[in-house]
Design a protein around this motif. Structure first.
Motif, PDB file in Angstrom:
ATOM      1  N   THR A  89      33.321  34.330  43.309  1.00 30.96           N
ATOM      2  CA  THR A  89      32.345  34.820  44.102  1.00 30.96           C
ATOM      3  C   THR A  89      32.572  36.594  44.374  1.00 30.96           C
ATOM      4  O   THR A  89      31.581  37.048  44.751  1.00 30.96           O
ATOM      5  N   ARG A  90      33.792  36.856  44.493  1.00 31.95           N
ATOM      6  CA  ARG A  90      34.221  38.132  45.062  1.00 31.95           C
ATOM      7  C   ARG A  90      35.656  38.586  44.231  1.00 31.95           C
ATOM      8  O   ARG A  90      36.402  37.604  43.887  1.00 31.95           O
ATOM      9  N   ALA A  91      35.920  39.746  44.476  1.00 29.38           N
ATOM     10  CA  ALA A  91      37.169  40.533  43.977  1.00 29.38           C
ATOM     11  C   ALA A  91      38.176  40.054  45.069  1.00 29.38           C
ATOM     12  O   ALA A  91      37.875  40.103  46.058  1.00 29.38           O
ATOM     13  N   GLU A  92      39.355  39.923  44.512  1.00 27.75           N
ATOM     14  CA  GLU A  92      40.620  39.541  45.452  1.00 27.75           C
ATOM     15  C   GLU A  92      41.822  40.226  45.223  1.00 27.75           C
ATOM     16  O   GLU A  92      42.126  40.361  43.709  1.00 27.75           O
ATOM     17  N   PRO A  93      42.269  41.267  46.006  1.00 25.13           N
ATOM     18  CA  PRO A  93      43.588  41.874  45.560  1.00 25.13           C
ATOM     19  C   PRO A  93      44.887  40.870  45.492  1.00 25.13           C
ATOM     20  O   PRO A  93      45.005  40.010  46.043  1.00 25.13           O
ATOM     21  N   ILE A  94      45.821  41.187  44.642  1.00 27.29           N
ATOM     22  CA  ILE A  94      47.011  40.800  44.330  1.00 27.29           C
ATOM     23  C   ILE A  94      48.119  41.848  44.285  1.00 27.29           C
ATOM     24  O   ILE A  94      47.633  42.818  44.588  1.00 27.29           O
ATOM     25  N   ALA A  95      49.334  41.518  44.090  1.00 22.78           N
ATOM     26  CA  ALA A  95      50.474  42.110  44.426  1.00 22.78           C
ATOM     27  C   ALA A  95      50.272  43.294  43.217  1.00 22.78           C
ATOM     28  O   ALA A  95      49.701  43.233  42.140  1.00 22.78           O
ATOM     29  N   HIS A  96      51.112  44.431  43.371  1.00 23.41           N
ATOM     30  CA  HIS A  96      51.345  45.590  42.523  1.00 23.41           C
ATOM     31  C   HIS A  96      49.990  46.296  42.229  1.00 23.41           C
ATOM     32  O   HIS A  96      49.749  46.675  41.101  1.00 23.41           O
ATOM     33  N   GLY A  97      48.998  46.036  43.233  1.00 27.42           N
ATOM     34  CA  GLY A  97      47.954  47.088  43.172  1.00 27.42           C
ATOM     35  C   GLY A  97      46.810  46.530  42.203  1.00 27.42           C
ATOM     36  O   GLY A  97      45.777  47.253  42.024  1.00 27.42           O
ATOM     37  N   LEU A  98      46.923  45.147  41.907  1.00 26.78           N
ATOM     38  CA  LEU A  98      45.834  44.744  40.979  1.00 26.78           C
ATOM     39  C   LEU A  98      44.794  44.048  41.637  1.00 26.78           C
ATOM     40  O   LEU A  98      45.182  43.603  42.765  1.00 26.78           O
ATOM     41  N   LEU A  99      43.688  43.756  41.144  1.00 28.17           N
ATOM     42  CA  LEU A  99      42.646  43.141  41.633  1.00 28.17           C
ATOM     43  C   LEU A  99      42.128  42.020  40.795  1.00 28.17           C
ATOM     44  O   LEU A  99      41.818  42.502  39.457  1.00 28.17           O
ATOM     45  N   VAL A 100      42.042  40.785  41.093  1.00 29.90           N
ATOM     46  CA  VAL A 100      41.355  39.747  40.272  1.00 29.90           C
ATOM     47  C   VAL A 100      39.985  39.758  40.400  1.00 29.90           C
ATOM     48  O   VAL A 100      39.258  39.888  41.688  1.00 29.90           O
ATOM     49  N   ILE A 101      39.151  39.910  39.508  1.00 32.08           N
ATOM     50  CA  ILE A 101      37.609  39.962  39.447  1.00 32.08           C
ATOM     51  C   ILE A 101      37.124  38.911  38.818  1.00 32.08           C
ATOM     52  O   ILE A 101      37.531  38.286  37.840  1.00 32.08           O
ATOM     53  N   PRO A 102      35.629  38.660  38.981  1.00 36.51           N
ATOM     54  CA  PRO A 102      34.870  37.454  38.270  1.00 36.51           C
ATOM     55  C   PRO A 102      34.578  38.328  37.032  1.00 36.51           C
ATOM     56  O   PRO A 102      34.078  39.575  36.944  1.00 36.51           O
ATOM     57  N   SER A 103      34.469  37.476  35.914  1.00 39.55           N
ATOM     58  CA  SER A 103      34.186  37.827  34.585  1.00 39.55           C
ATOM     59  C   SER A 103      33.856  36.773  33.842  1.00 39.55           C
ATOM     60  O   SER A 103      33.556  35.742  34.208  1.00 39.55           O
ATOM     61  N   GLU A 104      33.658  36.802  32.422  1.00 41.23           N
ATOM     62  CA  GLU A 104      33.383  35.693  31.509  1.00 41.23           C
ATOM     63  C   GLU A 104      33.997  36.066  30.011  1.00 41.23           C
ATOM     64  O   GLU A 104      34.149  37.329  29.873  1.00 41.23           O
ATOM     65  N   LEU A 105      34.271  34.931  29.711  1.00 42.89           N
ATOM     66  CA  LEU A 105      34.426  35.022  27.974  1.00 42.89           C
ATOM     67  C   LEU A 105      33.016  35.130  27.436  1.00 42.89           C
ATOM     68  O   LEU A 105      32.148  34.404  27.888  1.00 42.89           O
ATOM     69  N   PRO A 106      32.636  36.147  26.687  1.00 46.42           N
ATOM     70  CA  PRO A 106      31.395  36.303  26.393  1.00 46.42           C
ATOM     71  C   PRO A 106      30.869  35.268  25.248  1.00 46.42           C
ATOM     72  O   PRO A 106      31.600  34.664  24.408  1.00 46.42           O
ATOM     73  N   ALA A 107      29.388  35.279  25.253  1.00 43.03           N
ATOM     74  CA  ALA A 107      28.844  34.487  24.317  1.00 43.03           C
ATOM     75  C   ALA A 107      28.467  35.175  22.957  1.00 43.03           C
ATOM     76  O   ALA A 107      28.587  36.326  23.092  1.00 43.03           O
ATOM     77  N   GLY A 108      28.383  34.478  21.998  1.00 41.08           N
ATOM     78  CA  GLY A 108      28.074  34.942  20.699  1.00 41.08           C
ATOM     79  C   GLY A 108      28.676  34.417  19.416  1.00 41.08           C
ATOM     80  O   GLY A 108      29.462  33.354  19.560  1.00 41.08           O
ATOM     81  N   SER A 109      28.409  35.036  18.456  1.00 40.23           N
ATOM     82  CA  SER A 109      29.173  34.751  17.103  1.00 40.23           C
ATOM     83  C   SER A 109      30.546  35.332  16.974  1.00 40.23           C
ATOM     84  O   SER A 109      30.724  36.607  17.223  1.00 40.23           O
ATOM     85  N   MET A 110      31.600  34.506  16.568  1.00 38.62           N
ATOM     86  CA  MET A 110      32.890  34.903  16.806  1.00 38.62           C
ATOM     87  C   MET A 110      33.500  34.487  15.318  1.00 38.62           C
ATOM     88  O   MET A 110      33.326  33.199  14.994  1.00 38.62           O
ATOM     89  N   ALA A 111      34.242  35.280  14.705  1.00 36.33           N
ATOM     90  CA  ALA A 111      35.291  34.744  13.688  1.00 36.33           C
ATOM     91  C   ALA A 111      36.510  34.520  14.484  1.00 36.33           C
ATOM     92  O   ALA A 111      37.081  35.136  15.043  1.00 36.33           O
TER      93      ALA A 111
END
Length: 170
Positions: A89-111
């Protein structure tokens, strides 16, 4: 019960085209990462990602992945993460200045095709997948995804690592 669409038990031994639905994910997004810095990005991401998932009540729903958002050159733009049972539901900071964010593996046609072997063989595996997709009349696009089916580790035999390669088709 059917398997998750991005993951199946048996490797994809030949070019396979799938229609996949979107899947919630938690990622760290990075731009202009040099090839030499990728292992460090992966290590930092996964050491901080799992505590964030636990706190959010989100369970892993598949293996780790890298989703590349532009054609690689000397550097890459990508998302490193894992599919999850429910969206963050929200971004969360982690070590080394990185940020975990919500995302998704995309829908669609894949080879898709599986690579069995060390990560040093991925460049050649990608070239083979791209060539096979074009020869079959498909039009590759972005993003493309590496799904790390076999969890790497100190005891893992590089020759037995399985990485599923997903190429978006336009």
């Amino acid at each position: 019960m059917s398997e998750p669409s991005y993951l199946r038990e048996d490797p994809f031994s030949e070019l396979t085209v799938l229609e996949v639905p979107a899947c919630p994910a938690a990622v760290v997004e990075a731009r202009d990462v040099s090839w030499e810095d990728l292992p460090r990005l992966f290590d930092h991401t996964f050491s901080g990602l799992f505590p964030v998932l636990t706190e959010a009540g989100a369970e892993p729903a598949g293996p780790a992945f890298a989703l590349y958002t532009r054609q690689p050159s000397e550097t890459v733009d990508l998302q490193v993460g894992i599919a999850i049972s429910k969206g963050l539901t929200r971004a969360e900071p982690i070590a080394h200045g990185l940020l975990v964010i919500p995302s998704e593996l995309p829908a669609g046609s894949m080879a898709v095709r599986s690579h069995i072997g060390g990560y040093d063989g991925l460049e050649q595996a990608w070239a083979q997948l791209l060539e096979a997709a074009i020869e079959a009349g498909h039009h590759p696009g972005l993003p493309f995804i590496e799904l790390y089916v076999t969890e790497p580790g100190a005891e893992a035999d590089p020759a037995s690592l399985r990485t599923d390669l997903f190429l978006t088709l336009d």
